[in-house]
Design a protein around this motif. Sequence first.
Motif, short mmCIF file in Angstrom:
data_model
loop_
_atom_site.label_atom_id
_atom_site.label_comp_id
_atom_site.label_asym_id
_atom_site.label_seq_id
_atom_site.Cartn_x
_atom_site.Cartn_y
_atom_site.Cartn_z
N PHE A 36 18.37 11.47 25.78
CA PHE A 36 19.76 11.24 25.41
C PHE A 36 20.46 12.59 25.34
N THR A 37 21.75 12.58 25.62
CA THR A 37 22.52 13.82 25.53
C THR A 37 23.01 14.11 24.12
N GLY A 38 23.00 13.09 23.25
CA GLY A 38 23.53 13.27 21.91
C GLY A 38 25.03 13.02 21.82
N VAL A 39 25.63 12.51 22.86
CA VAL A 39 27.07 12.25 22.84
C VAL A 39 27.43 11.30 21.71
N THR A 40 28.59 11.50 21.10
CA THR A 40 29.04 10.63 20.02
C THR A 40 30.00 9.57 20.55
N VAL A 41 30.19 8.53 19.76
CA VAL A 41 31.17 7.50 20.12
C VAL A 41 32.56 8.12 20.27
N ASP A 42 32.92 8.99 19.35
CA ASP A 42 34.26 9.60 19.38
C ASP A 42 34.47 10.46 20.62
N ALA A 43 33.40 11.03 21.14
CA ALA A 43 33.53 11.85 22.35
C ALA A 43 33.57 11.00 23.61
N LEU A 44 32.80 9.91 23.63
CA LEU A 44 32.68 9.11 24.85
C LEU A 44 33.79 8.07 24.99
N ALA A 45 34.21 7.48 23.89
CA ALA A 45 35.19 6.40 23.96
C ALA A 45 36.49 6.80 24.67
N PRO A 46 37.06 7.99 24.40
CA PRO A 46 38.32 8.33 25.10
C PRO A 46 38.18 8.39 26.61
N ARG A 47 37.00 8.79 27.10
CA ARG A 47 36.81 8.83 28.56
C ARG A 47 36.93 7.44 29.17
N ILE A 48 36.35 6.46 28.49
CA ILE A 48 36.38 5.09 29.01
C ILE A 48 37.74 4.46 28.73
#
Length: 488
Positions: A36-48
Amino acid sequence: MRSHLLNDTTAEQYRRSVTEGVERVAAKIAATERPFTGVTVDALAPRIDGIDLDQPLYDTTAVLDELEEVYFRDAIYFHHPRYLAHLNCPVVIPAVLGEAVLSAVNSSLDTWDQSAGGTLIERKLIDWTTARIGLGPAADGVFTSGGTQSNLQALLLAREEAKPGRDGLEGPASLARLRIFASEVSHFSVKKSAKLLGLGEDAVVSVPVDTDKRMQTLALARELERCVTAGLIPMAVVATAGTTDFGSIDPLPEIAELCERYGTWMHVDAAYGCGLLASVRHRDRIDGIERADSVTVDYHKSFFQPVSSSAVLVRDAATLRHATYHAEYLNPRRMVQERIPNQVDKSLQTTRRFDALKLWMTLRTMGADGIGRLFDEVCDLAAEGWRLLAADPRFDVVVEPSLSTLVFRCIPAAVTDPAEIDRANLYARKALFASGDAVVAGTKVGARQYLKFTLLNPETTTDDIAAVLDLIAGHAEQYLGESLDRAS
């Protein structure tokens, strides 16, 4: 946009597109260094959230490029040897090939006129599995979406079988008399199924477990007798062959004896432990399963199949009639007389993928012994992991594994407060996940927080286990150090 429909005129485009996708995935798997990269929900959600689905890219390569940003890069990769969390297995290549075939052909397994050979392949695999279990010549079953659906259907059959010959067991009010018995560490889907089946809130009787987290048969006998004495009906006993948290296997022969004595349906939830059906060395751990009335198996847990691939099996094919409904447009009654095999006659689902093909491809390529040896490896790995934990003063391990699960917690030497130890273990799990170095699960034993390794990857080694244990201990010590700093 007919050019995107898969047909005889677009076969070459299909080949190119799928090849490009496969190459991307293969490259990603080959280059993955952490689960896993350790990405957070807050970091990934805006991209989607920033993607406008009403503005297509019109190009498969561009879509794959975008997918790298929103999915491939930050996916959790179960094939990595330090993914140790849930009941997710790495998948075997023949099954992935089967997935590609079944998705493209897109057979629907509800009726013969939508699947033809697919129906016969699924039926052959059901017969193969029931034979492995030892359910007898009248056995049958059907593929399902997973263990929860399989358990629901098994308990539906048990509910309906409890009705005939039971005085006064008619109408909704009478359902309150039915009782299901399951161990206190059984899967949550048992209680969920009881609710969906219209049974009372107290329909599921929780049976205590012993120190090895196996159902206590003396307690079960006591509860069954109490049920009958109170004028209630023991509808089913759910024995677990591989609990989710501990991998524990209930004493199946003793439970079968009690079910026969009380005329109670015996269901075995072997969603996890079904891998022992193919085991070369450990099959005896589930002796007694052949006496069940129904069995749940999840090939996508311990047969190394992609999700989803599961089945519910029954001793008596006639009991599947309780899931049968006829529709003139789909499976009219006359088809039964015409001996047309429609799998929808057995299933809670109507439209259903040809998931059986994945298992077919696997067996025809690797053989059952090939699958069994892989599962034996992870069971042996868990035994080695248990010895590591038992010898390490930094950890408390709960039970010696029956399958491939280890439940433990870090016990820092300088801490005696159980609540503080709980917080240290919770922190260690979250910090490990955030780092992406490994992924482990968590659970509770009693009121205390524990960690869990679910070992389903034969590529994982004892060195991997030891390294992850060191990481956990380091994160726990870091939390305690910071906690002391805050206190001062």
